[in-house]
Design an enzyme around this catalytic site. Structure first.
Site, PDB file in Angstrom:
ATOM      1  N   ARG A 150       5.148  -9.444  38.923  1.00  0.00           N
ATOM      2  CA  ARG A 150       5.728  -9.794  40.223  1.00  0.00           C
ATOM      3  C   ARG A 150       6.958  -9.113  40.568  1.00  0.00           C
ATOM      4  O   ARG A 150       7.129  -8.829  41.736  1.00  0.00           O
ATOM      5  CB  ARG A 150       5.841 -11.342  40.125  1.00  0.00           C
ATOM      6  CG  ARG A 150       4.728 -12.129  39.807  1.00  0.00           C
ATOM      7  CD  ARG A 150       5.096 -13.651  39.687  1.00  0.00           C
ATOM      8  NE  ARG A 150       5.577 -13.910  38.448  1.00  0.00           N
ATOM      9  CZ  ARG A 150       5.506 -14.912  37.801  1.00  0.00           C
ATOM     10  NH1 ARG A 150       4.814 -15.709  37.998  1.00  0.00           N
ATOM     11  NH2 ARG A 150       6.256 -15.002  36.601  1.00  0.00           N
ATOM     12  N   ASP A 170       0.586   1.111  34.427  1.00  0.00           N
ATOM     13  CA  ASP A 170       0.245  -0.264  34.123  1.00  0.00           C
ATOM     14  C   ASP A 170      -1.085  -0.232  33.864  1.00  0.00           C
ATOM     15  O   ASP A 170      -2.098   0.020  34.641  1.00  0.00           O
ATOM     16  CB  ASP A 170       0.300  -1.175  35.339  1.00  0.00           C
ATOM     17  CG  ASP A 170       0.161  -2.652  35.083  1.00  0.00           C
ATOM     18  OD1 ASP A 170      -0.537  -2.890  34.118  1.00  0.00           O
ATOM     19  OD2 ASP A 170       0.873  -3.439  35.553  1.00  0.00           O
ATOM     20  N   ALA A 230      13.837  -6.878  32.424  1.00  0.00           N
ATOM     21  CA  ALA A 230      12.804  -7.511  32.086  1.00  0.00           C
ATOM     22  C   ALA A 230      12.914  -8.126  30.607  1.00  0.00           C
ATOM     23  O   ALA A 230      13.384  -9.526  30.700  1.00  0.00           O
ATOM     24  CB  ALA A 230      11.550  -6.527  31.851  1.00  0.00           C
ATOM     25  N   ARG A 231      12.496  -7.626  29.496  1.00  0.00           N
ATOM     26  CA  ARG A 231      12.875  -7.955  28.330  1.00  0.00           C
ATOM     27  C   ARG A 231      13.400  -7.004  27.324  1.00  0.00           C
ATOM     28  O   ARG A 231      12.764  -5.867  27.402  1.00  0.00           O
ATOM     29  CB  ARG A 231      11.537  -8.570  27.593  1.00  0.00           C
ATOM     30  CG  ARG A 231      11.580 -10.009  28.017  1.00  0.00           C
ATOM     31  CD  ARG A 231      12.487 -11.122  27.928  1.00  0.00           C
ATOM     32  NE  ARG A 231      11.981 -12.643  28.268  1.00  0.00           N
ATOM     33  CZ  ARG A 231      12.480 -12.906  29.640  1.00  0.00           C
ATOM     34  NH1 ARG A 231      13.056 -12.568  30.545  1.00  0.00           N
ATOM     35  NH2 ARG A 231      12.152 -14.338  29.763  1.00  0.00           N
ATOM     36  N   ASP A 254      20.019  -5.647  31.593  1.00  0.00           N
ATOM     37  CA  ASP A 254      20.378  -7.154  31.892  1.00  0.00           C
ATOM     38  C   ASP A 254      19.983  -8.009  30.623  1.00  0.00           C
ATOM     39  O   ASP A 254      19.915  -9.380  30.486  1.00  0.00           O
ATOM     40  CB  ASP A 254      19.544  -7.636  33.125  1.00  0.00           C
ATOM     41  CG  ASP A 254      20.107  -9.215  33.552  1.00  0.00           C
ATOM     42  OD1 ASP A 254      21.304  -9.240  33.547  1.00  0.00           O
ATOM     43  OD2 ASP A 254      19.079  -9.976  33.617  1.00  0.00           O
ATOM     44  N   GLU A 259      21.542 -12.279  22.412  1.00  0.00           N
ATOM     45  CA  GLU A 259      22.080 -12.813  23.340  1.00  0.00           C
ATOM     46  C   GLU A 259      22.776 -14.177  23.030  1.00  0.00           C
ATOM     47  O   GLU A 259      22.007 -15.033  22.422  1.00  0.00           O
ATOM     48  CB  GLU A 259      21.079 -13.077  24.631  1.00  0.00           C
ATOM     49  CG  GLU A 259      20.553 -11.824  25.230  1.00  0.00           C
ATOM     50  CD  GLU A 259      19.623 -12.047  26.483  1.00  0.00           C
ATOM     51  OE1 GLU A 259      19.580 -13.048  26.999  1.00  0.00           O
ATOM     52  OE2 GLU A 259      18.980 -10.912  26.821  1.00  0.00           O
ATOM     53  N   HIS A 278      22.080 -11.204  31.444  1.00  0.00           N
ATOM     54  CA  HIS A 278      20.668 -11.705  31.632  1.00  0.00           C
ATOM     55  C   HIS A 278      20.879 -12.522  33.135  1.00  0.00           C
ATOM     56  O   HIS A 278      20.420 -13.711  32.923  1.00  0.00           O
ATOM     57  CB  HIS A 278      20.353 -12.465  30.534  1.00  0.00           C
ATOM     58  CG  HIS A 278      19.166 -12.661  30.530  1.00  0.00           C
ATOM     59  ND1 HIS A 278      18.193 -12.844  29.085  1.00  0.00           N
ATOM     60  CD2 HIS A 278      18.090 -12.930  31.617  1.00  0.00           C
ATOM     61  CE1 HIS A 278      16.936 -12.816  29.643  1.00  0.00           C
ATOM     62  NE2 HIS A 278      16.756 -13.090  30.716  1.00  0.00           N
ATOM     63  N   ALA A 281      18.238 -12.559  37.750  1.00  0.00           N
ATOM     64  CA  ALA A 281      17.409 -13.841  38.881  1.00  0.00           C
ATOM     65  C   ALA A 281      18.577 -14.879  39.342  1.00  0.00           C
ATOM     66  O   ALA A 281      18.087 -15.600  40.094  1.00  0.00           O
ATOM     67  CB  ALA A 281      16.451 -14.551  38.188  1.00  0.00           C
TER      68      ALA A 281
END
Length: 320
Positions: A150, A170, A230-231, A254, A259, A278, A281
């Protein structure tokens, strides 16, 4: 009964107009308080209690868990699925903000803003601060999108709108689907070797652990930039640190293995790294969309309608 297990600060952000109250009786759960036995719908936030079999035994009427965040992995257990409890989440509401933050990071790296900022903040002379590597415009650059998630699709559309040529890697995306997005589908190695910026938007899966390791990062051209909103799971942090210390590439990060990022972490001292805590969003608009999405999902559930953002047990493997 709708029970809201969301800290006060986040309740005010997500549900500024108390929309949940229009759907039925609402109980706001004090921190660490037990769930009321009559709870039918549980609205959760970050730090939600783990929904173990023992906890669920105390809420026999629970039918829906509606999570105001994205991933539900930290607290949804097999006991939830065994009970037939349905789950929904607000990840879609956050996707555009993450895509836009990744775009901002992309522009910052292309224009060498982290290096300029670091030089001036640390007292470098004017001429020394100007001595950054060559800069590039997005419209003249090739951007690689690793994962058509997304957030990846929002990011892809944004960089395309500003004129970038886009590659996408992908395994779940066909060549035709990539073409419909305005991108060219290619294998990971080609994407890495051909891109001025690589933006990571892949899912967290066993096979994507350190998808970008030392070998893959070495394929990036000199002066390339890596954007990860993302991660950290997806990138070998030690290998990335080695590349960044060499000064060969830049990065905007990010997400991190640990963390909060420790105060002494070497990432913090590098001039070619843009760091954010992080928060990709975390726009006001995204937070309001998260609350609105959850209100809409709870309303659909109470009306007996199909949920638009339902999470099933088989979906957990592809969640961060």
């Amino acid at each position: 009964m709708i029970t809201v297990a969301v800290p006060e600060h986040w309740r005010a952000v997500f549900f500024a107009r108390d929309e949940l109250g229009t759907l039925g009786e609402v109980t706001v759960l004090p921190q660490d308080a037990p769930l009321p036995p009559e709870t039918r719908v549980l609205v959760t936030g970050w730090g939600a209690p783990v929904l173990s079999a023992e906890l669920l035994a105390g809420v026999p009427d629970l039918e829906l868990v509606a999570h105001t965040g994205g991933t539900v992995k930290p607290f949804v257990t097999d006991a939830v699925w065994a009970r037939g409890i349905r789950v929904t989440q607000a990840g879609e509401a956050m996707a555009y903000a993450v895509g836009e933050a990744a775009l901002a990071s992309t522009l910052a790296l292309l224009h060498q803003l982290p290096r300029f900022d670091h030089a001036l903040h640390t007292g470098a002379s004017w001429q020394a601060a100007k001595a950054a590597p060559p800069r590039n415009e997005l419209a003249a650059s090739t951007v690689g999108v690793l994962g058509a998630s997304r957030t990846g699709r929002h990011y892809l559309r944004l960089v395309r709108a500003l004129g970038a040529e886009v590659l996408v890697a992908d395994p779940y995306l066909s060549t035709g689907q990539a073409r419909e997005l305005g991108a060219r589908h290619c294998e990971l190695d080609e994407l890495l070797a051909s891109s001025a910026i690589v933006a990571v938007h892949a899912p967290v899966l066993p096979e994507t652990r350190h998808l970008l390791g030392a070998r893959e990062l070495a394929l990036l051209p000199d002066g390339a930039g890596l954007v990860n909103t993302a991660r950290s799971w997806l990138v070998d942090q030690d290998a990335l640190l080695a590349e960044l210390r060499s000064g060969r590439i830049d990065a905007a990060l990010d997400v991190f293995d640990e963390e909060p990022l420790p105060a002494e972490h070497p990432f913090r001292g590098l001039p070619n790294v843009l760091l954010t805590p992080h928060e990709a969003a975390g726009t006001r608009q995204a937070r309001r969309r998260q609350g609105g999405l959850i209100v809409a999902e709870v309303a659909r559930f109470l009306r007996g309608e199909t949920l638009k953002h339902e999470v099933r047990a088989t979906d957990l493997a592809r969640m961060g």
